[in-house]
Structures are given as C-alpha cells and as structure tokens.
Scaffold this motif. Structure first.
Motif, PDB file in Angstrom:
ATOM      1  N   VAL A  99      10.684  -0.830  22.046  1.00 41.66           N
ATOM      2  CA  VAL A  99      10.758  -1.902  21.056  1.00 41.66           C
ATOM      3  C   VAL A  99       9.854  -1.573  19.880  1.00 41.66           C
ATOM      4  CG1 VAL A  99      10.452  -4.365  20.621  1.00 41.66           C
ATOM      5  CG2 VAL A  99      11.187  -3.587  22.879  1.00 41.66           C
ATOM      6  N   CYS A 100      10.411  -1.714  18.680  1.00 45.46           N
ATOM      7  CA  CYS A 100       9.643  -1.523  17.455  1.00 45.46           C
ATOM      8  C   CYS A 100       8.956  -2.845  17.100  1.00 45.46           C
ATOM      9  CB  CYS A 100      10.577  -1.101  16.331  1.00 45.46           C
ATOM     10  SG  CYS A 100       9.821  -0.971  14.704  1.00 45.46           S
ATOM     11  N   ALA A 101       7.730  -2.765  16.612  1.00 45.86           N
ATOM     12  CA  ALA A 101       7.002  -4.000  16.310  1.00 45.86           C
ATOM     13  C   ALA A 101       6.037  -3.799  15.156  1.00 45.86           C
ATOM     14  CB  ALA A 101       6.242  -4.484  17.546  1.00 45.86           C
ATOM     15  N   ALA A 102       5.749  -4.900  14.484  1.00 47.62           N
ATOM     16  CA  ALA A 102       4.690  -4.947  13.479  1.00 47.62           C
ATOM     17  C   ALA A 102       3.499  -5.664  14.101  1.00 47.62           C
ATOM     18  CB  ALA A 102       5.164  -5.693  12.237  1.00 47.62           C
ATOM     19  N   VAL A 103       2.367  -4.993  14.118  1.00 48.33           N
ATOM     20  CA  VAL A 103       1.160  -5.585  14.696  1.00 48.33           C
ATOM     21  C   VAL A 103       0.624  -6.668  13.762  1.00 48.33           C
ATOM     22  CG1 VAL A 103      -1.189  -5.110  15.499  1.00 48.33           C
ATOM     23  CG2 VAL A 103       0.627  -3.429  15.873  1.00 48.33           C
ATOM     24  N   SER A 104       0.139  -7.726  14.350  1.00 50.76           N
ATOM     25  CA  SER A 104      -0.453  -8.803  13.558  1.00 50.76           C
ATOM     26  C   SER A 104      -1.530  -8.267  12.614  1.00 50.76           C
ATOM     27  CB  SER A 104      -1.078  -9.841  14.490  1.00 50.76           C
ATOM     28  OG  SER A 104      -1.866 -10.763  13.766  1.00 50.76           O
ATOM     29  N   LEU A 105      -1.599  -8.834  11.431  1.00 56.47           N
ATOM     30  CA  LEU A 105      -2.626  -8.430  10.471  1.00 56.47           C
ATOM     31  C   LEU A 105      -4.021  -8.858  10.939  1.00 56.47           C
ATOM     32  CD1 LEU A 105      -0.806  -9.310   7.141  1.00 56.47           C
ATOM     33  CD2 LEU A 105      -1.181  -7.043   8.112  1.00 56.47           C
ATOM     34  N   TRP A 106      -4.079  -9.716  11.967  1.00 58.13           N
ATOM     35  CA  TRP A 106      -5.358 -10.207  12.495  1.00 58.13           C
ATOM     36  C   TRP A 106      -5.360 -10.047  14.013  1.00 58.13           C
ATOM     37  CZ3 TRP A 106      -2.234 -12.845   9.064  1.00 58.13           C
ATOM     38  CH2 TRP A 106      -2.682 -12.850   7.738  1.00 58.13           C
ATOM     39  N   PRO A 107      -5.502  -8.799  14.500  1.00 59.47           N
ATOM     40  CA  PRO A 107      -5.436  -8.553  15.941  1.00 59.47           C
ATOM     41  C   PRO A 107      -6.759  -8.756  16.670  1.00 59.47           C
ATOM     42  CG  PRO A 107      -5.638  -6.488  14.801  1.00 59.47           C
ATOM     43  CD  PRO A 107      -5.607  -7.551  13.728  1.00 59.47           C
ATOM     44  N   GLY A 108      -7.734  -9.320  16.005  1.00 64.56           N
ATOM     45  CA  GLY A 108      -9.023  -9.503  16.655  1.00 64.56           C
ATOM     46  C   GLY A 108      -9.648  -8.169  16.989  1.00 64.56           C
ATOM     47  N   GLU A 114      -3.502  -1.356  22.163  1.00 64.34           N
ATOM     48  CA  GLU A 114      -3.733  -2.516  23.031  1.00 64.34           C
ATOM     49  C   GLU A 114      -2.872  -3.695  22.584  1.00 64.34           C
ATOM     50  OE1 GLU A 114      -7.920  -2.973  22.538  1.00 64.34           O
ATOM     51  OE2 GLU A 114      -8.419  -1.704  24.263  1.00 64.34           O
ATOM     52  N   ALA A 115      -2.827  -3.939  21.273  1.00 67.10           N
ATOM     53  CA  ALA A 115      -2.069  -5.077  20.748  1.00 67.10           C
ATOM     54  C   ALA A 115      -0.587  -4.952  21.075  1.00 67.10           C
ATOM     55  CB  ALA A 115      -2.275  -5.182  19.238  1.00 67.10           C
ATOM     56  N   LEU A 116      -0.072  -3.740  21.009  1.00 63.61           N
ATOM     57  CA  LEU A 116       1.344  -3.523  21.307  1.00 63.61           C
ATOM     58  C   LEU A 116       1.671  -3.831  22.758  1.00 63.61           C
ATOM     59  CD1 LEU A 116       1.859  -0.260  19.261  1.00 63.61           C
ATOM     60  CD2 LEU A 116       3.092  -2.397  18.885  1.00 63.61           C
ATOM     61  N   ASP A 123       3.270  -9.445  14.977  1.00 58.13           N
ATOM     62  CA  ASP A 123       3.860 -10.306  13.946  1.00 58.13           C
ATOM     63  C   ASP A 123       5.364 -10.403  14.114  1.00 58.13           C
ATOM     64  OD1 ASP A 123       5.200 -10.320  11.003  1.00 58.13           O
ATOM     65  OD2 ASP A 123       3.354 -11.507  11.005  1.00 58.13           O
ATOM     66  N   THR A 124       5.992  -9.259  14.363  1.00 60.97           N
ATOM     67  CA  THR A 124       7.451  -9.212  14.480  1.00 60.97           C
ATOM     68  C   THR A 124       7.843  -8.159  15.508  1.00 60.97           C
ATOM     69  OG1 THR A 124       7.637  -9.746  12.126  1.00 60.97           O
ATOM     70  CG2 THR A 124       9.614  -8.885  13.199  1.00 60.97           C
ATOM     71  N   GLU A 125       8.867  -8.435  16.278  1.00 56.84           N
ATOM     72  CA  GLU A 125       9.422  -7.474  17.211  1.00 56.84           C
ATOM     73  C   GLU A 125      10.900  -7.262  16.884  1.00 56.84           C
ATOM     74  OE1 GLU A 125       6.873  -9.340  20.936  1.00 56.84           O
ATOM     75  OE2 GLU A 125       8.863  -8.504  21.293  1.00 56.84           O
ATOM     76  N   GLY A 126      11.333  -6.003  16.953  1.00 62.73           N
ATOM     77  CA  GLY A 126      12.747  -5.729  16.810  1.00 62.73           C
ATOM     78  C   GLY A 126      13.441  -5.816  18.154  1.00 62.73           C
ATOM     79  N   GLN A 127      14.722  -5.530  18.157  1.00 59.38           N
ATOM     80  CA  GLN A 127      15.422  -5.492  19.439  1.00 59.38           C
ATOM     81  C   GLN A 127      15.062  -4.189  20.125  1.00 59.38           C
ATOM     82  OE1 GLN A 127      16.774  -4.389  16.735  1.00 59.38           O
ATOM     83  NE2 GLN A 127      18.420  -2.953  17.112  1.00 59.38           N
ATOM     84  N   GLY A 128      15.220  -4.105  21.401  1.00 67.73           N
ATOM     85  CA  GLY A 128      14.895  -2.893  22.131  1.00 67.73           C
ATOM     86  C   GLY A 128      16.040  -1.909  22.147  1.00 67.73           C
TER      87      GLY A 128
END
Length: 135
Positions: A99-108, A114-116, A123-128
C-alpha cells in the motif's frame, strides 16, 4: 479530494523483480502539496498487521525496513506526483498487499518507517496491490 493511485505488483518467482508505482492527485490548492509529504509503502500479509517497507522524505532521503537489506529502492518525482518502489531479489516472505501512503505531516516521535506500520500516523492511503513471490 486527495488520492493515491497504485500500479504494478503481480506474481514472480523468488529472485525476481517488480516495480510498484504510486501517483498522487488532488494535492496543492487548499491541500498541502505532494512534495511536502514523506511518501512510502507498507505491506500486509495474511493478517491485519502492517509493516513499513520504505519511505522517502520531501528532500528525497530514503529509509527502509530492516528486512529490505539493500534489495529495494524507493524514489520520487515530485513534478509528476510519483513515487516508485523497485523491488529486486524478491523472497517468498515478501508476499503480501503493498500500500502506498503519505505520512502525516505531524508524526510525533515516530520515524517514517514506524509511522507506516501504525494506524493513525498516515495522511492518505492508496489502494493495495498484491505481490506474490513463489519459491
């Protein structure tokens, strides 16, 4: 509306290669630009657990899950809103949904990898897309 469209994947024998592509749309305007985001891929096996595979930050610096061991390469082309994952020397244990994803701009305090692998840090996930590696 922001979307991530994935292509690639498929079935290969162990030792083979595959390329996954992810194109973003809807970025910019009232939404942050594609280039603002760390982008990446996570995978899921037969269960719901996620595993961060690769990430690339807005400066183009890549990071990888420990299991990658030099076999995969992530790249991005911000002019095309494109992220690519080149996977070489695939192993049966690489089988799963990617799955493709955009990591949150505020991942702590989470690293991109780790965030993935966690819910709530994207922030956003695509389809797998399915990747099947046979022995």
């Amino acid at each position: 509306q922001v979307r991530l469209e994935v292509s690639g994947g498929g079935s290969v024998e162990a030792g083979g290669s595959l390329t996954l592509s992810c194109v973003g749309s809807g970025y910019g305007g009232r939404h942050y630009g594609f280039s603002d985001y760390t982008m990446g891929w996570f995978r899921q096996g037969s269960g719901p657990q996620r595993e961060g595979v690769a990430a690339i930050d807005s400066d183009g610096t890549p990071t990888y899950g420990d299991f990658v061991k030099g076999r995969f390469t992530i790249s991005r082309d911000n002019a095309k809103n494109l992220v690519t994952l080149q996977m070489n020397d695939l192993k049966p244990e690489d089988t799963g949904k990617y799955v493709c994803a955009a990591v949150s701009l505020w991942p702590g305090n989470k690293t991109p990898i780790e965030a993935l692998g966690l819910l709530g840090y994207l922030d956003t996930e695509g389809q797998g897309t399915l990747v099947t590696v046979s022995s």
